[in-house]
Design an enzyme around this catalytic site. Structure first.
Site, PDB file in Angstrom:
ATOM      1  N   ASP A  82      85.700 -99.797  28.613  1.00 63.97           N
ATOM      2  CA  ASP A  82      84.297 -99.635  28.217  1.00 63.97           C
ATOM      3  C   ASP A  82      84.094-100.241  26.821  1.00 63.97           C
ATOM      4  O   ASP A  82      84.831 -99.914  25.884  1.00 63.97           O
ATOM      5  CB  ASP A  82      83.995 -98.124  28.188  1.00 63.97           C
ATOM      6  CG  ASP A  82      82.522 -97.820  28.028  1.00 63.97           C
ATOM      7  OD1 ASP A  82      81.688 -98.651  28.435  1.00 63.97           O
ATOM      8  OD2 ASP A  82      82.204 -96.720  27.506  1.00 63.97           O
ATOM      9  N   GLY A 185      74.197 -91.779  23.727  1.00 65.21           N
ATOM     10  CA  GLY A 185      74.083 -90.541  22.953  1.00 65.21           C
ATOM     11  C   GLY A 185      73.059 -89.553  23.480  1.00 65.21           C
ATOM     12  O   GLY A 185      72.529 -89.692  24.589  1.00 65.21           O
TER      13      GLY A 185
HETATM   14  P1  13P Z   1      75.696 -92.025  27.544  1.00 65.56           P
HETATM   15  O1  13P Z   1      75.834 -91.876  26.077  1.00 65.56           O
HETATM   16  O2  13P Z   1      74.262 -91.980  27.965  1.00 65.56           O
HETATM   17  O3  13P Z   1      76.525 -91.065  28.327  1.00 65.56           O
HETATM   18  O4  13P Z   1      76.222 -93.502  27.920  1.00 65.56           O
HETATM   19  C1  13P Z   1      77.590 -93.753  28.089  1.00 65.56           C
HETATM   20  C2  13P Z   1      77.901 -95.209  28.159  1.00 65.56           C
HETATM   21  O5  13P Z   1      77.039 -96.052  28.300  1.00 65.56           O
HETATM   22  C3  13P Z   1      79.312 -95.592  28.061  1.00 65.56           C
HETATM   23  O6  13P Z   1      79.450 -96.983  28.035  1.00 65.56           O
HETATM   24  O1  G3H Z   2      79.265 -96.050  24.974  1.00 65.51           O
HETATM   25  C1  G3H Z   2      80.091 -95.426  24.384  1.00 65.51           C
HETATM   26  C2  G3H Z   2      80.850 -94.381  25.106  1.00 65.51           C
HETATM   27  O2  G3H Z   2      80.108 -93.181  25.163  1.00 65.51           O
HETATM   28  C3  G3H Z   2      82.201 -94.217  24.490  1.00 65.51           C
HETATM   29  O3  G3H Z   2      82.090 -93.616  23.260  1.00 65.51           O
HETATM   30  O4  G3H Z   2      83.373 -95.079  21.709  1.00 65.51           O
HETATM   31  O5  G3H Z   2      82.940 -92.652  21.197  1.00 65.51           O
HETATM   32  O6  G3H Z   2      84.559 -93.302  22.981  1.00 65.51           O
HETATM   33  P1  G3H Z   2      83.320 -93.674  22.207  1.00 65.51           P
HETATM   34 ZN    ZN Z   3      77.872 -97.978  27.024  1.00 60.59          ZN
END
Ligand code: 13P
Ligand code: G3H
Ligand code: ZN
Length: 321
Positions: A82, A185
Site C-alpha cells: 500500500d 483518515g
Molecule cells: P481509510 O483511511 O479511509 O481507511 O483509507 C485507507 C487507505 O486508503 C489505505 O490505502
Molecule cells: O493510506 C494509508 C493507510 O491507512 C496506511 O497508513 O501509513 O499509517 O500505515 P500507515
Molecule cells: Zn490509501
C-alpha cells in the site's frame, strides 16, 4: 493454499461485479480478524501492507504471519504493498513475493508520475507482479500536515478522465487509484459527505472507450468512520473531534457498481480496535493481561470486516467462483 494472484482476484471481481476489500495489516490480531471474517463469509481478500506497517512489525514478521494465515485458511488471499513511495521499496516487496504493489507518485507532476510508475511496471511485470498507480491527489491527510485539529487540505486535485487514459496507456499500470473527493483518515469531509461519483463514471467510461476494457479502478480512503464507533471511543475516554466523517456506505455501493474493484479500508479497523480496547480498559482498570483487551478488539474488527464484505463490497460468497 498458496497466495492467489491479484490479477486473478481482479479478473473474477470484474466478472462478478463485486469489489475486493483491501484491508491494512499491522499486527497479528488485525490479520486474524480480517482473514477469519473473510473465511466465514467465503470472501476473497487483499491484505495490504504499508511502509509504516513494515517499519512497525518488520517485513519478516508480516511475511510469516501471512504465511500462517494462508496455511490456516482456504480462501483466496493476495498481498499488496500500500502506497509504495519508491522504486526500491516496490522492488523489495516484489522480490518478497507480493502479488501486487502500489507505486504512489501522485504528488509528482504528470510526466514524472508516469516515468516512476513505468519503471516499477517494467520490473514488476518481469517478476509476475502487477502494479497500481495513482493519478490526482487525495484531499485531506495524505498531502497535508496530518489530521491533528482536522486540518483539511485544499491542495487535493481530482483525477481527470482523459488524463487517466493517457496515464494508464503511458505507464502500463494494471489498476488505477482515483481521486474523486476521497481522503484518508477519520476526518474526510467538511459539510456534505459525498464522493464525486459522476467523475468516477466518466473515468470508467473514458478507459472503456479508449479500448482499455473493464479497467480496474481503486478507491482509497474508503472507510465509513461509523458514528457509533467514534461515540464509543469518546464514551470510554477518547477525544475524537465532533467532525469525524467517512464515506457513506451508499457511495461505496455505487463506486463498486461503477467499477471500483479494490476498496481500501484501514481507518475503520483502527476505530473498531480502539473502541474495544478503550471499553475494556475503562470498565476494568485493574486489568493488565493484553489478551483480555486484544481478544475483544480482534472480535470487533472481525465483525466490522464481516459487515463490509457482506453488505458493502458484496464479495461474500465469491471465494470459490
Ligand atoms: P481509510 O483511511 O479511509 O481507511 O483509507 C485507507 C487507505 O486508503 C489505505 O490505502
Ligand atoms: O493510506 C494509508 C493507510 O491507512 C496506511 O497508513 O501509513 O499509517 O500505515 P500507515
Ligand atoms: Zn490509501
Amino acid at each position: 493454499m498458496p497466495l492467489t494472484h491479484t490479477k486473478e482476484l481482479f479478473a473474477k471481481a470484474l466478472k462478478g461485479k463485486y469489489a475486493l476489500g483491501a484491508f491494512n495489516v499491522n499486527n497479528m490480531e488485525l490479520l486474524q480478524a480480517i482473514v477469519e471474517a473473510c473465511e466465514e463469509e467465503k470472501a476473497p481478500v487483499m491484505l495490504q501492507i504499508s511502509k509504516g506497517a513494515r517499519q512497525y512489525a518488520h517485513p519478516v514478521y508480516l511475511k510469516k504471519l501471512i504465511e500462517a494465515a494462508v496455511s490456516l485458511s482456504n480462501i483466496p488471499i493476495a498481498v499488496h504493498l500500500d502506497h509504495g513511495d519508491s522504486f526500491e521499496l516496490c522492488k523489495e516487496c516484489i522480490d518478497e513475493g507480493f502479488t501486487s504493489v502500489m507505486i504512489d507518485a501522485s504528488h509528482e507532476p504528470f510526466e514524472k508520475n508516469i516515468e516512476i510508475c513505468k519503471k516499477v511496471v517494467d520490473y514488476a511485470h518481469k517478476h509476475n507482479c502487477v502494479v497500481e498507480g495513482e493519478l490526482g491527489m487525495l484531499v485531506g491527510a495524505q498531502h497535508d500536515d496530518g489530521e491533528e485539529g482536522g486540518g483539511y487540505s485544499k491542495g487535493g486535485c481530482y483525477t481527470h478522465p482523459d488524463e487517466a487514459v493517457q496515464f494508464v496507456k503511458a505507464s502500463g499500470v494494471d489498476s488505477l487509484a482515483v481521486a474523486i473527493g476521497n481522503s484518508h483518515g477519520a476526518y474526510k469531509f467538511k459539510g456534505e459527505q459525498h464522493l464525486d461519483l459522476e467523475r468516477l463514471k466518466a473515468i470508467k467510461k473514458a478507459l472503456m472507450d479508449a479500448g482499455l476494457g473493464d479497467y480496474p479502478l481503486v478507491l482509497h480512503g474508503a472507510s465509513s468512520v461509523p458514528k457509533d464507533l467514534a461515540a464509543e471511543i469518546n464514551k470510554y475516554g477518547g477525544k475524537l473531534g465532533e467532525d469525524t466523517a467517512g464515506v457513506p456506505e451508499a457511495d461505496i455501493e455505487i463506486a463498486r457498481r461503477t467499477g471500483c474493484t479494490k476498496v481500501n479500508i484501514d481507518t475503520d479497523l483502527r476505530l473498531a480496535m480502539t473502541a474495544a480496547i478503550r471499553k475494556v480498559m475503562f470498565e476494568n482498570p485493574k486489568e493488565f493481561d493484553p489478551r483480555k483487551y486484544l481478544a475483544p478488539a480482534r472480535t470487533k474488527v472481525k465483525e466490522l470486516v464481516r459487515h463490509k464484505v457482506k453488505n458493502v463490497l458484496c464479495c461474500a460468497g465469491h471465494a470459490f467462483d
